[in-house]
Design a protein around this motif. Structure first.
Motif, PDB file in Angstrom:
ATOM      1  N   TYR A  79     -34.259  72.221  17.358  1.00  0.00           N
ATOM      2  CA  TYR A  79     -35.315  72.800  18.178  1.00  0.00           C
ATOM      3  C   TYR A  79     -36.588  71.968  18.190  1.00  0.00           C
ATOM      4  N   TYR A  80     -36.622  70.901  17.428  1.00  0.00           N
ATOM      5  CA  TYR A  80     -37.761  69.987  17.435  1.00  0.00           C
ATOM      6  C   TYR A  80     -37.511  68.892  18.465  1.00  0.00           C
ATOM      7  N   ARG A  81     -38.552  68.486  19.131  1.00  0.00           N
ATOM      8  CA  ARG A  81     -38.505  67.303  19.998  1.00  0.00           C
ATOM      9  C   ARG A  81     -39.482  66.307  19.397  1.00  0.00           C
ATOM     10  N   PHE A  82     -38.966  65.182  18.989  1.00  0.00           N
ATOM     11  CA  PHE A  82     -39.748  64.221  18.227  1.00  0.00           C
ATOM     12  C   PHE A  82     -40.420  63.204  19.135  1.00  0.00           C
ATOM     13  N   ALA A  83     -41.487  62.610  18.614  1.00  0.00           N
ATOM     14  CA  ALA A  83     -42.248  61.623  19.382  1.00  0.00           C
ATOM     15  C   ALA A  83     -41.528  60.274  19.442  1.00  0.00           C
ATOM     16  N   PHE A  84     -40.696  59.989  18.458  1.00  0.00           N
ATOM     17  CA  PHE A  84     -40.005  58.707  18.402  1.00  0.00           C
ATOM     18  C   PHE A  84     -38.510  58.952  18.282  1.00  0.00           C
ATOM     19  N   ARG A  85     -37.733  57.926  18.586  1.00  0.00           N
ATOM     20  CA  ARG A  85     -36.283  58.055  18.598  1.00  0.00           C
ATOM     21  C   ARG A  85     -35.757  58.468  17.229  1.00  0.00           C
ATOM     22  N   VAL A  86     -34.849  59.422  17.260  1.00  0.00           N
ATOM     23  CA  VAL A  86     -34.262  59.951  16.033  1.00  0.00           C
ATOM     24  C   VAL A  86     -32.847  59.420  15.910  1.00  0.00           C
ATOM     25  N   VAL A  91     -33.503  60.945  10.680  1.00  0.00           N
ATOM     26  CA  VAL A  91     -33.717  62.320  11.126  1.00  0.00           C
ATOM     27  C   VAL A  91     -34.332  63.182  10.026  1.00  0.00           C
ATOM     28  N   GLY A  92     -33.967  62.973   8.797  1.00  0.00           N
ATOM     29  CA  GLY A  92     -34.532  63.756   7.698  1.00  0.00           C
ATOM     30  C   GLY A  92     -36.009  63.483   7.507  1.00  0.00           C
ATOM     31  N   ARG A  93     -36.378  62.229   7.527  1.00  0.00           N
ATOM     32  CA  ARG A  93     -37.790  61.873   7.358  1.00  0.00           C
ATOM     33  C   ARG A  93     -38.634  62.381   8.519  1.00  0.00           C
ATOM     34  N   GLN A  94     -38.110  62.238   9.747  1.00  0.00           N
ATOM     35  CA  GLN A  94     -38.853  62.720  10.915  1.00  0.00           C
ATOM     36  C   GLN A  94     -39.009  64.240  10.871  1.00  0.00           C
ATOM     37  N   TYR A  95     -37.983  64.922  10.416  1.00  0.00           N
ATOM     38  CA  TYR A  95     -38.002  66.382  10.313  1.00  0.00           C
ATOM     39  C   TYR A  95     -39.046  66.841   9.297  1.00  0.00           C
ATOM     40  N   MET A 136     -57.050  68.634  11.997  1.00  0.00           N
ATOM     41  CA  MET A 136     -56.010  68.563  13.019  1.00  0.00           C
ATOM     42  C   MET A 136     -55.898  67.148  13.596  1.00  0.00           C
ATOM     43  N   ALA A 137     -57.021  66.533  13.901  1.00  0.00           N
ATOM     44  CA  ALA A 137     -57.004  65.171  14.452  1.00  0.00           C
ATOM     45  C   ALA A 137     -56.476  64.173  13.418  1.00  0.00           C
ATOM     46  N   PHE A 138     -56.936  64.305  12.185  1.00  0.00           N
ATOM     47  CA  PHE A 138     -56.503  63.385  11.133  1.00  0.00           C
ATOM     48  C   PHE A 138     -55.003  63.486  10.877  1.00  0.00           C
ATOM     49  N   THR A 139     -54.487  64.707  10.778  1.00  0.00           N
ATOM     50  CA  THR A 139     -53.057  64.854  10.513  1.00  0.00           C
ATOM     51  C   THR A 139     -52.210  64.388  11.687  1.00  0.00           C
ATOM     52  N   PHE A 140     -52.706  64.548  12.910  1.00  0.00           N
ATOM     53  CA  PHE A 140     -51.943  64.040  14.047  1.00  0.00           C
ATOM     54  C   PHE A 140     -51.880  62.516  14.029  1.00  0.00           C
ATOM     55  N   VAL A 141     -52.980  61.870  13.689  1.00  0.00           N
ATOM     56  CA  VAL A 141     -52.985  60.403  13.607  1.00  0.00           C
ATOM     57  C   VAL A 141     -52.057  59.937  12.486  1.00  0.00           C
ATOM     58  N   VAL A 142     -52.135  60.579  11.334  1.00  0.00           N
ATOM     59  CA  VAL A 142     -51.264  60.209  10.211  1.00  0.00           C
ATOM     60  C   VAL A 142     -49.809  60.447  10.565  1.00  0.00           C
ATOM     61  N   TYR A 143     -49.513  61.580  11.209  1.00  0.00           N
ATOM     62  CA  TYR A 143     -48.140  61.849  11.632  1.00  0.00           C
ATOM     63  C   TYR A 143     -47.648  60.767  12.591  1.00  0.00           C
ATOM     64  N   SER A 144     -48.462  60.422  13.574  1.00  0.00           N
ATOM     65  CA  SER A 144     -48.043  59.420  14.569  1.00  0.00           C
ATOM     66  C   SER A 144     -47.783  58.073  13.911  1.00  0.00           C
ATOM     67  N   VAL A 145     -48.648  57.662  13.004  1.00  0.00           N
ATOM     68  CA  VAL A 145     -48.459  56.379  12.338  1.00  0.00           C
ATOM     69  C   VAL A 145     -47.209  56.391  11.471  1.00  0.00           C
ATOM     70  N   LEU A 146     -47.028  57.446  10.676  1.00  0.00           N
ATOM     71  CA  LEU A 146     -45.860  57.511   9.798  1.00  0.00           C
ATOM     72  C   LEU A 146     -44.558  57.668  10.577  1.00  0.00           C
ATOM     73  N   ALA A 147     -44.590  58.472  11.645  1.00  0.00           N
ATOM     74  CA  ALA A 147     -43.372  58.650  12.452  1.00  0.00           C
ATOM     75  C   ALA A 147     -43.001  57.349  13.154  1.00  0.00           C
ATOM     76  N   TYR A 148     -44.002  56.598  13.610  1.00  0.00           N
ATOM     77  CA  TYR A 148     -43.719  55.311  14.250  1.00  0.00           C
ATOM     78  C   TYR A 148     -43.174  54.321  13.224  1.00  0.00           C
ATOM     79  N   LYS A 149     -43.751  54.333  12.042  1.00  0.00           N
ATOM     80  CA  LYS A 149     -43.317  53.413  10.982  1.00  0.00           C
ATOM     81  C   LYS A 149     -41.900  53.730  10.513  1.00  0.00           C
TER      82      LYS A 149
END
Length: 151
Positions: A79-86, A91-95, A136-149
């Motif tokens: 039910y999640y739609r991720f920002a980057f390819r899974v 998949v576990g880390r992105q989840y 909220m802004a900080f966690t979104f930036v951290v999420y985006s960087v970590l999910a991209y990495k």
């Protein structure tokens, strides 16, 4: 469906064992809701129920948002739609990242709602709202960087 981007986790069966940190974040997110309801009930007693009529809906919205975002850690990965390819490898880390993002946003939204509720009587209540927006802004930036990495 929790939409964080274009890529879906459909077809993957990932089991996530919640940690103490996840439950700690949920408890921290419940504190602004609890304080908000105590404040609403206290002020309603002083004003003869008038304050509850004016701000009771805000209390119910706080509780509803807490429950919806709090339940996000129990939502299956499909039910999640991720920002980057899974892929099968990530998949576990992105989840886990998506779950933690929702839990931090739960804390942030609770603080913003509490700041709005206390704004009429407390002049420093704006700091709750500012803290919520910054978190909220900080966690979104951290999420985006970590999910991209970790893609």
């Amino acid at each position: 469906m929790i939409n964080l981007g274009f890529y879906s986790g459909s077809g993957r069966d990932v089991r996530y064992q919640r940690t103490m940190f996840d439950y700690l974040l949920t408890g921290i997110a419940f504190l602004p809701v609890l304080v908000g309801w105590i404040y609403i009930l206290y002020r309603s007693e002083q004003t003869g129920g008038l304050f509850f009529q004016e701000n009771g809906a805000a209390g119910f919205v706080m509780l509803l948002l807490f429950l919806v975002l709090g339940c996000s850690m129990f939502v299956p990965v499909r039910y999640y739609r991720f920002a980057f390819r899974v892929t099968e490898a990530n998949v576990g880390r992105q989840y886990v990242l998506a779950i933690r993002l929702c839990q931090f946003w739960n804390v942030a939204i609770g603080c913003m709602n509490l700041g709005k509720l206390l704004a009429e009587t407390c002049e420093n209540a704006i700091y709750f709202s500012v803290f919520g927006v910054v978190l909220m802004a900080f966690t979104f930036v951290v999420y985006s960087v970590l999910a991209y990495k970790m893609r």
